[in-house]
Design a protein around this motif. Structure first.
Motif, PDB file in Angstrom:
ATOM      1  N   ILE A 113       0.931  -1.202  -0.011  1.00  0.00           N
ATOM      2  CA  ILE A 113       0.008  -0.043   0.122  1.00  0.00           C
ATOM      3  C   ILE A 113       0.921   1.333  -0.050  1.00  0.00           C
ATOM      4  N   GLY A 114       1.868   1.176   0.803  1.00  0.00           N
ATOM      5  CA  GLY A 114       2.833   2.497   0.994  1.00  0.00           C
ATOM      6  C   GLY A 114       4.273   2.115   0.052  1.00  0.00           C
ATOM      7  N   LEU A 115       4.379   0.968  -0.552  1.00  0.00           N
ATOM      8  CA  LEU A 115       5.313   0.706  -1.427  1.00  0.00           C
ATOM      9  C   LEU A 115       6.764   1.153  -0.553  1.00  0.00           C
ATOM     10  N   ARG A 116       6.780   0.629   0.859  1.00  0.00           N
ATOM     11  CA  ARG A 116       7.874   0.572   1.644  1.00  0.00           C
ATOM     12  C   ARG A 116       8.022  -0.756   2.539  1.00  0.00           C
ATOM     13  N   ALA A 117       9.143  -1.528   2.157  1.00  0.00           N
ATOM     14  CA  ALA A 117       9.084  -2.887   2.634  1.00  0.00           C
ATOM     15  C   ALA A 117      10.384  -3.176   3.336  1.00  0.00           C
ATOM     16  N   ALA A 118      11.080  -2.108   3.971  1.00  0.00           N
ATOM     17  CA  ALA A 118      12.270  -2.338   4.628  1.00  0.00           C
ATOM     18  C   ALA A 118      11.964  -2.870   5.919  1.00  0.00           C
ATOM     19  N   TRP A 119      10.748  -3.001   6.587  1.00  0.00           N
ATOM     20  CA  TRP A 119      10.722  -3.590   7.651  1.00  0.00           C
ATOM     21  C   TRP A 119      10.257  -4.698   7.600  1.00  0.00           C
ATOM     22  N   LEU A 120       9.932  -5.465   6.425  1.00  0.00           N
ATOM     23  CA  LEU A 120       9.336  -6.724   6.247  1.00  0.00           C
ATOM     24  C   LEU A 120      10.198  -7.824   7.027  1.00  0.00           C
ATOM     25  N   PRO A 121      11.662  -7.921   6.547  1.00  0.00           N
ATOM     26  CA  PRO A 121      12.480  -9.045   6.786  1.00  0.00           C
ATOM     27  C   PRO A 121      12.357  -9.163   8.479  1.00  0.00           C
ATOM     28  N   ARG A 122      12.340  -7.955   9.265  1.00  0.00           N
ATOM     29  CA  ARG A 122      12.511  -8.064  10.483  1.00  0.00           C
ATOM     30  C   ARG A 122      11.201  -8.755  11.212  1.00  0.00           C
TER      31      ARG A 122
END
Length: 867
Positions: free
Chosen positions: A741-750
């Motif tokens: 939705i926000g095209l922000r995925a840096a938080w996904l792995p953690r």
């Protein structure tokens, strides 16, 4: 200079050292392996301990072999920057030690040459400045008419020019010395005639100065030697000029020559103040003048005596200042020459580097090279640099404490309270020294690790405890290394065992610092007396009181020889694991690596077409699923020839794998899809959103299939784990949709890591064995089908459910141990093995004697009637 003890310095051969090193390492490995095998130590404990000890012995013995080479490398780097004063340790007797000593000699030679070069520039500048300034001033006066052009004025100008010429000649001679281009032209030379002639020339030249220095020459007329006449004249001239320069007005310079054994001797004595014994060797250095303010000669280039020694060396002789005869003033220089020139047998030792200290000069002490970086630092390079870590005595003490605690608590015991205590102590030790211990991610990982460490105290099922411990380890390394991506998590896990090798230099520095700890002896005495008092009085009171003896037996493990060795192994193993994790937290590797910026494709269709095709396949699959649902069992059997149970079993694994592949497709498409325009972002969200929604339906279908399969064939641990894994994949799909939705995925792995650990913790809190037992008994009540043998193999966590739901022979059969002989009786465990599951099982089955399920047991009737 390295202070590490070098145990093989006395060995004179590198080959022998290598042989001894290999022999010592092999002997240590054989001894440790033998001890571990005889004591029954598990291979997963004994093998790492053996490798660590063998590596430690190798490191200890090899450090003295390699440190001189590393020091020479560091010294060479400093020498390229112009620092020639470095020295390396040369304590060994082998080829490396010989190389180190040769290196030190080379360093001293280069230091002397560098000092001479600097002195040459400084002194030549000084020597040239004086006559040039005088000559310039005189010529200016003559040009301006201040001084009339008289013969005396011209003679003064000529004297300054001759001084410049003499200096230039001396410098040319020294250039020939340095270049080695000064061959001798040997001819017979009458010594007496040469001395008389040179003395007359110098006396005549100095008469015009008004100093009136007289000369006496004493030499036999028959003394004829073979020498280079020009060089010999240069030698005599320089010695006489030096003597005249340092003699007072009206003084006498005595020159004598006479034959001695195997040669002849030349002596020149002046009437000056003399030379102190400490300075007699230094005056032969270039520009090594010792000007006395009481003399009127002064001056000189400071090169005459250096050239005199060079001429003496060319002829194979020696030159030195010696004590003058008693009662006579001045300095006496003595030259011993052969009757014919002979080659120099050995080169003159290098000149000593001097430091000016006022009236005298003293040798400069060599500057030891700084301790070189260990080879391990170069091995790991940029991936794992070490940024100035000092000795970590507290970290070492904490790791050893945890190792001793584990050795006392864990061996010969099942998972339980003791395991939780050791895990919490280990986690606390690692977190205390972690560099990132205050960041939210690390604290979150620490909290989850602590919760997972409680699982051995809550549950009795090993199959859920072990995954929880592994998940706790993964969280630990991810938290202390502060990883952000899946590759970073993988590298962090690989780095944990590698930390045992990477941290060896720091461990060596820490062990070396133990001897410098303040009050170290007092601490050692305190520990010794405390342990002695505890043992003595503990034994006395245990033998005097039965209750105290019971308490002692509960707290203190059996320390017989057959149990001490395994505990020592376990202490080393746990200490090493904790110490490696502590080093990982103190000095985390560069697991982030170079940042890679996604490179979108040039055209939208390059990523959109594959994604839309995958979407189409998913839609077709969902249509097939809907057909089966609405068509019913008859349609499925008519179409495929499969029963519904066979149908759902056949496709569950593929659906799970398809879910994982979908996440990879979403990741790849998100990296390649451009997002510069609103249209690009809309297509990205729409196509991948459709794929994620279809994936959620697939996840639901997979879970539904597994539920049907369990209803048909029963519930088991593996099927429950697969259910949980598929559900976690569904959670990941939801998080991917949220990121899209926000095209922000840096938080996904953690988030994936933390949610995975949380799901596993939730499964442990669910009490999975009790859940499996309850649902299998529900199925038994509905269908009359149950696998009694599988129920018997469940852990104590399931006992309260089995006791509550069953009665009579069925209860006894479900609680029977299929491997026990004689019959297994539920009893309370050791307090360090206590866990909530076994405690509740013991309470629920109190008073029940459970038979074995072997031949002739009470279970045979139940098993025979089972469908």
């Amino acid at each position: 200079m390295s202070t590490v003890p070098r145990m093989l310095d006395a060995v004179r051969s590198v080959k022998v050292k290598l042989g001894l090193l290999i022999l010592a390492s092999v002997l240590v490995a054989i001894l440790v392996v033998s001890l571990g095998r005889d004591a029954g130590v598990a291979a997963w404990v004994s093998v790492p301990v053996t490798l660590a000890l063998a590596l430690g012995v190798t490191q200890l013995l090899a450090v003295g072999m390699t440190s001189p080479l590393r020091e020479m490398t560091e010294a060479a780097r400093r020498m390229t920057a112009g620092d020639y004063s470095v020295q390396v340790a040369a304590t060994s007797s082998d080829e490396v030690g010989q190389l180190a000593r040769a290196f030190n000699r080379m360093s001293a030679d280069l230091a002397a040459v560098d000092r001479q070069r600097r002195d040459l520039v400084a002194n030549v500048s000084h020597e040239l400045r004086t006559p040039l300034a005088a000559l310039t001033a005189l010529l200016e006066n003559l040009a301006d008419g201040v001084v009339p052009t008289t013969p005396d004025a011209l003679l003064a100008a000529l004297a300054q020019a001759e001084r410049l010429s003499a200096l230039a000649g001396d410098l040319l001679d020294l250039a020939r010395v340095d270049a080695g281009k000064a061959p001798l032209t040997v001819a017979p030379v009458p010594v007496g005639a040469l001395l008389t002639e040179v003395a007359a020339e110098i006396q005549e030249a100095t008469a015009s100065t008004g100093r009136g220095v007289a000369m006496t020459v004493a030499s036999p007329d028959d003394l004829v030697v073979s020498a280079d006449p020009q060089r010999l004249r240069q030698l005599v001239t320089n010695l006489l000029e030096n003597a005249v320069r340092h003699s007072p007005a009206g003084g006498v310079v005595a020159v004598s020559a006479y034959a001695v054994a195997e040669g002849w001797r030349l002596e020149v004595q002046d009437a000056g103040p003399g030379i102190a014994p400490a300075d007699r060797e230094h005056v032969f250095e270039r520009f090594g003048t010792l000007t006395d303010p009481t003399t009127s000669g002064g001056g000189g280039t400071g090169l005459g005596l250096a050239i005199a020694r060079w001429v003496t060396d060319l002829h194979g002789g020696s030159i030195a200042f010696v004590d003058p005869p008693a009662g006579t003033p001045g300095a006496l220089v003595r030259v011993d020459l052969p009757l014919a020139p002979r080659p120099i047998l050995s080169p003159r030792p290098p000149e000593v580097t001097m430091v000016s200290t006022g009236p005298t000069n003293i040798p400069a002490p060599p500057i030891p090279v700084a301790a070189p970086s260990p080879t391990i630092d170069d091995l790991f390079g940029r991936f794992w640099p070490e940024n100035g870590l000092g000795p970590q005595l507290k970290a070492l003490g904490a790791a050893l404490t945890v190792g001793v605690l584990a050795a006392l608590v864990i061996p010969d015991r099942d998972f339980g309270l003791g395991t939780t205590l050791v895990l919490l102590a280990a986690g606390g030790a690692v977190l205390t020294f972690a560099r990132h211990r205050r960041t939210p991610f690390t604290l979150g990982c620490a909290a989850l690790c602590a919760a997972l460490a409680l699982v051995p105290m809550l549950r009795d099922a090993d199959w859920i405890i072990v995954p929880c411990l592994l998940a706790g380890g993964a969280l630990c390394v991810a938290g202390i290394t502060h990883g952000r991506t899946l590759p970073a998590f993988v590298l962090a896990g690989i780095s944990w065992p590698l930390a045992g090798l990477r941290g060896l230099p720091l461990l060596g520095r820490t062990l070396g610092a133990l001897g410098s700890v303040g009050n170290g002896a007092a601490i050692a005495r305190t520990v010794l007396w405390s342990v002695l008092g505890l043992v003595v009085f503990g034994v006395l009171f245990a033998s005097a009181d039965a209750v105290f003896a019971e308490w002692t037996d509960a707290l203190v493990p059996d320390l017989g020889l057959d149990t001490v060795i395994p505990r020592v192994f376990f202490a080393f193993f746990v200490s090493g694991v904790v110490l490696a994790a502590t080093y990982l937290g103190l000095n985390p590797p560069n697991i982030a690596g170079p940042s890679s910026t996604p490179r979108p494709v040039a055209h939208r269709f390059e990523w959109l077409a594959p994604v839309l095709l995958v979407d189409a396949v998913f839609v077709a699959f969902l249509v097939a699923q809907a057909t089966v649902v609405f068509g019913g069992h008859d349609y499925l059997q008519r179409t495929t020839g499969l029963t519904y149970a066979e149908y759902v079993h056949q496709g569950f694994g593929q659906l799970t794998f398809a879910t994982v592949l979908t996440l990879l497709v979403v990741w790849a498409a998100a990296r390649k899809a451009p997002v510069a325009t609103a249209s690009d972002r809309t297509w990205l969200r729409g196509s991948l959103g459709l794929l994620c929604v279809a994936t959620l339906v697939v996840v639901a279908s997979a879970l539904y299939r597994m539920d049907l399969y369990q209803d048909a064939y029963g519930f088991s641990r593996l099927r429950l784990l697969v259910d949980v894994f598929e559900g976690w994949l569904g959670v990941l799909v939801l998080t991917v949709m949220a990121a899209g939705i926000g095209l922000r995925a840096a938080w996904l792995p953690r988030t994936a890591l933390l949610t995975g650990a949380s799901v596993l913790l939730g499964l442990a809190l669910l009490n999975p064995d009790a859940w499996i037992a309850r649902h299998n008994l529900d199925r038994y009540e509905q269908t009359g089908k149950v696998d009694w043998t599988y129920l018997q193999r469940l852990s104590d966590d399931a006992v309260p459910t089995l006791v509550d739901r069953l009665s009579g022979d069925e209860r006894l059969c479900a609680l029977a141990d299929p491997y026990a002989d004689p019959p297994y009786v539920l009893e309370p465990r050791d307090w360090l093995e206590w866990n909530l599951g076994s405690h509740r099982a013991a309470s629920a089955a109190a008073g029940l004697t459970v038979p074995a399920s072997g031949p002739g047991s009470a279970c045979n009737g139940v098993l025979a009637s089972a469908p």
